[in-house]
Design a protein around this motif. Structure first.
Motif, PDB file in Angstrom:
ATOM      1  N   LEU A 271      21.005  30.406   2.719  1.00  0.00           N
ATOM      2  CA  LEU A 271      22.306  31.075   2.876  1.00  0.00           C
ATOM      3  C   LEU A 271      23.271  30.592   1.781  1.00  0.00           C
ATOM      4  CD1 LEU A 271      22.872  30.796   6.768  1.00  0.00           C
ATOM      5  CD2 LEU A 271      21.659  32.575   5.496  1.00  0.00           C
ATOM      6  N   SER A 272      23.177  29.306   1.456  1.00  0.00           N
ATOM      7  CA  SER A 272      24.048  28.738   0.419  1.00  0.00           C
ATOM      8  C   SER A 272      23.742  29.375  -0.938  1.00  0.00           C
ATOM      9  CB  SER A 272      23.834  27.228   0.294  1.00  0.00           C
ATOM     10  OG  SER A 272      23.994  26.600   1.540  1.00  0.00           O
ATOM     11  N   HIS A 273      22.454  29.592  -1.182  1.00  0.00           N
ATOM     12  CA  HIS A 273      22.063  30.230  -2.443  1.00  0.00           C
ATOM     13  C   HIS A 273      22.667  31.637  -2.520  1.00  0.00           C
ATOM     14  CE1 HIS A 273      19.713  31.541  -5.811  1.00  0.00           C
ATOM     15  NE2 HIS A 273      19.015  32.405  -5.093  1.00  0.00           N
ATOM     16  N   GLN A 274      22.672  32.326  -1.401  1.00  0.00           N
ATOM     17  CA  GLN A 274      23.190  33.702  -1.375  1.00  0.00           C
ATOM     18  C   GLN A 274      24.714  33.764  -1.395  1.00  0.00           C
ATOM     19  OE1 GLN A 274      21.428  36.501  -1.545  1.00  0.00           O
ATOM     20  NE2 GLN A 274      19.542  35.315  -1.678  1.00  0.00           N
ATOM     21  N   LEU A 327      26.207  24.834   1.093  1.00  0.00           N
ATOM     22  CA  LEU A 327      26.284  23.939  -0.078  1.00  0.00           C
ATOM     23  C   LEU A 327      26.691  24.739  -1.313  1.00  0.00           C
ATOM     24  CD1 LEU A 327      22.921  21.951   0.368  1.00  0.00           C
ATOM     25  CD2 LEU A 327      25.215  21.290   1.147  1.00  0.00           C
ATOM     26  N   LYS A 328      27.608  24.156  -2.104  1.00  0.00           N
ATOM     27  CA  LYS A 328      27.903  24.755  -3.418  1.00  0.00           C
ATOM     28  C   LYS A 328      26.879  24.233  -4.419  1.00  0.00           C
ATOM     29  CE  LYS A 328      32.509  24.994  -4.257  1.00  0.00           C
ATOM     30  NZ  LYS A 328      33.933  24.554  -4.108  1.00  0.00           N
ATOM     31  N   ARG A 329      26.498  23.002  -4.192  1.00  0.00           N
ATOM     32  CA  ARG A 329      25.419  22.362  -4.960  1.00  0.00           C
ATOM     33  C   ARG A 329      24.976  21.154  -4.137  1.00  0.00           C
ATOM     34  NH1 ARG A 329      27.205  17.800  -7.148  1.00  0.00           N
ATOM     35  NH2 ARG A 329      29.430  17.478  -6.968  1.00  0.00           N
ATOM     36  N   GLN A 334      30.655  23.157   1.674  1.00  0.00           N
ATOM     37  CA  GLN A 334      31.857  23.971   1.929  1.00  0.00           C
ATOM     38  C   GLN A 334      31.805  24.434   3.387  1.00  0.00           C
ATOM     39  OE1 GLN A 334      32.976  27.031  -1.071  1.00  0.00           O
ATOM     40  NE2 GLN A 334      32.824  28.488   0.618  1.00  0.00           N
ATOM     41  N   ILE A 335      32.923  24.256   4.103  1.00  0.00           N
ATOM     42  CA  ILE A 335      32.927  24.614   5.531  1.00  0.00           C
ATOM     43  C   ILE A 335      33.408  26.056   5.734  1.00  0.00           C
ATOM     44  CG2 ILE A 335      33.269  22.235   6.311  1.00  0.00           C
ATOM     45  CD1 ILE A 335      36.264  22.934   6.744  1.00  0.00           C
ATOM     46  N   ASP A 336      33.250  26.533   6.975  1.00  0.00           N
ATOM     47  CA  ASP A 336      33.841  27.797   7.433  1.00  0.00           C
ATOM     48  C   ASP A 336      33.389  29.028   6.647  1.00  0.00           C
ATOM     49  OD1 ASP A 336      35.161  26.344   9.338  1.00  0.00           O
ATOM     50  OD2 ASP A 336      37.053  26.241   8.254  1.00  0.00           O
ATOM     51  N   ASN A 337      32.087  29.182   6.477  1.00  0.00           N
ATOM     52  CA  ASN A 337      31.561  30.373   5.801  1.00  0.00           C
ATOM     53  C   ASN A 337      30.985  31.335   6.828  1.00  0.00           C
ATOM     54  OD1 ASN A 337      31.496  29.375   2.830  1.00  0.00           O
ATOM     55  ND2 ASN A 337      30.582  27.728   4.036  1.00  0.00           N
TER      56      ASN A 337
END
Ligand code: GLY
Length: 353
Positions: A271-274, A327-329, A334-337
């Protein structure tokens, strides 16, 4: 290893822990001391703990049955009743000697008995050492819904005695390792790189301190999980739903908490990658590292639908929406997505590849 002191809690390691405990007992003048155990910690850990104390204390033992299924209000009632029957008053102390079920439930019992008595956590599983025993989250499950009832209340002291890890099998150690990997993923790329080199979970003892430092620093900045502390939930939104699904589904072997979180971290990595720009190489690195330690679990379409349905009951939901920590990296979360439904099922396809 140096002690970590924050809020009203002190975290001590090894023999310094016993010294700190004895000096605490000497100065605190408790009217009575209780130790909460389950059948496993009673047999394997309690004798070690009692033998390591410098003198004999008048201690009462309270035993509950092990397992997440017993992390319930019914078990709390039994412990409250036993405390009461054995004469516990407001000046009593409860020592929780066990894994996450014991420290979560015992912390809740202590926080609510007579409006709150002191408690000390002595975690005996890796998972409880690096996660459950630190940070003051206490509570129990409500039916299959995890940690629905509870309070945040810091223990007076946490004692980390790595010797207790010798009583665990590799599956249990791996379960705790998942939370250590999470600490690297959300805050520290260097720590992630160190953990990536670990070939066997017997080599984890030296990394426990760093893991607890990371967790403790997050909790120190945001004890009540208003913002920063939410990053500790990386992998847990889907991970909890998976854990609950496997617990409820009698045809499937249930997963340990860390095993479900390990899958959750791969899925939420996708999900972070997307959504938040986690690079494909880092995503692949996460999957490869986790799959080195955790065997792949089969998900059929019906499992995936049921797990996504379960998400709507997850405790991290807010205002009717599902929010994810992404994750941004590696090393920055990063919270609340919010995440569209179709990407959730794609994440399972990525896991299965
Ligand atoms: N186990 C996550 C936390 O303590 O916030």
């Amino acid at each position: 290893m140096e002690s970590i002191i924050s809020f009203s809690t002190q975290i001590h390691f090894n023999y310094l822990g016993y010294e700190a405990l004895e000096s605490h007992l000497k100065t605190s003048n408790y009217s009575s001391i209780f130790i909460l155990v389950d059948e496993n910690t009673k047999e394997h850990c309690l004798p070690i703990f009692l033998a390591s104390l410098g003198r004999n204390y008048n201690i009462e033992i309270i035993e509950i049955s092990s397992g997440e299924i017993n992390k319930s209000i019914a078990t709390c009632l039994k412990v409250w009743e036993e405390l009461s029957k054995k004469g516990a008053d407001r000046q009593s102390l409860l020592i929780n000697l066990g894994g996450g079920v014991i420290t979560d439930l015992g912390g809740f019992v202590a926080s609510t008995y007579r409006r709150g008595i002191d408690f000390i956590n002595i975690p005996t599983s890796l998972l409880a050492m690096v996660d459950a025993s630190v940070g003051g989250k206490t509570g129990v499950d409500m039916g299959m819904l995890k940690n629905q009832i509870g309070v945040i209340n810091q223990p007076n002291m946490v004692l980390i005695i790595p010797k207790f890890l010798n009583t665990l099998d590799n599956r249990q150690l791996n379960s705790g390792f998942a939370e250590m990997l999470k600490h690297g993923l959300i805050t520290s790329e260097p720590f992630w790189r160190v953990l990536k080199q670990v070939d066997s979970v017997d080599q984890l003892e030296e990394h426990i301190y760093e893991s607890i430092l990371i967790k403790n620093e997050i909790v120190r900045q945001d004890p009540r999980e208003k913002s920063l502390r939410k990053i500790l939930n990386f992998g847990h939104t889907l991970g909890h739903a998976i854990e609950t699904y496997f617990l409820e589904n009698t045809e499937r072997e249930s997963l340990l908490h860390g095993e479900a979180i390990a899958i959750g971290m791969i899925l939420e990595g996708y999900l972070s990658h997307q959504q938040t720009g986690l690079g494909i190489n880092q995503l692949e690195d996460i999957k490869k590292t986790i799959c080195k330690h955790f065997k792949q679990v089969d998900f059929e379409d019906k499992d995936i639908h049921a797990i996504i349905d379960l998400l709507k009951y997850d405790k991290k939901n807010s205002h009717g929406s599902i929010y994810f920590v992404l994750l941004k990296r590696i090393g920055e979360a990063q919270i609340d997505n919010r995440v569209p439904d179709d990407i959730l099922s794609q994440a399972f396809s990525y896991y299965k590849e």
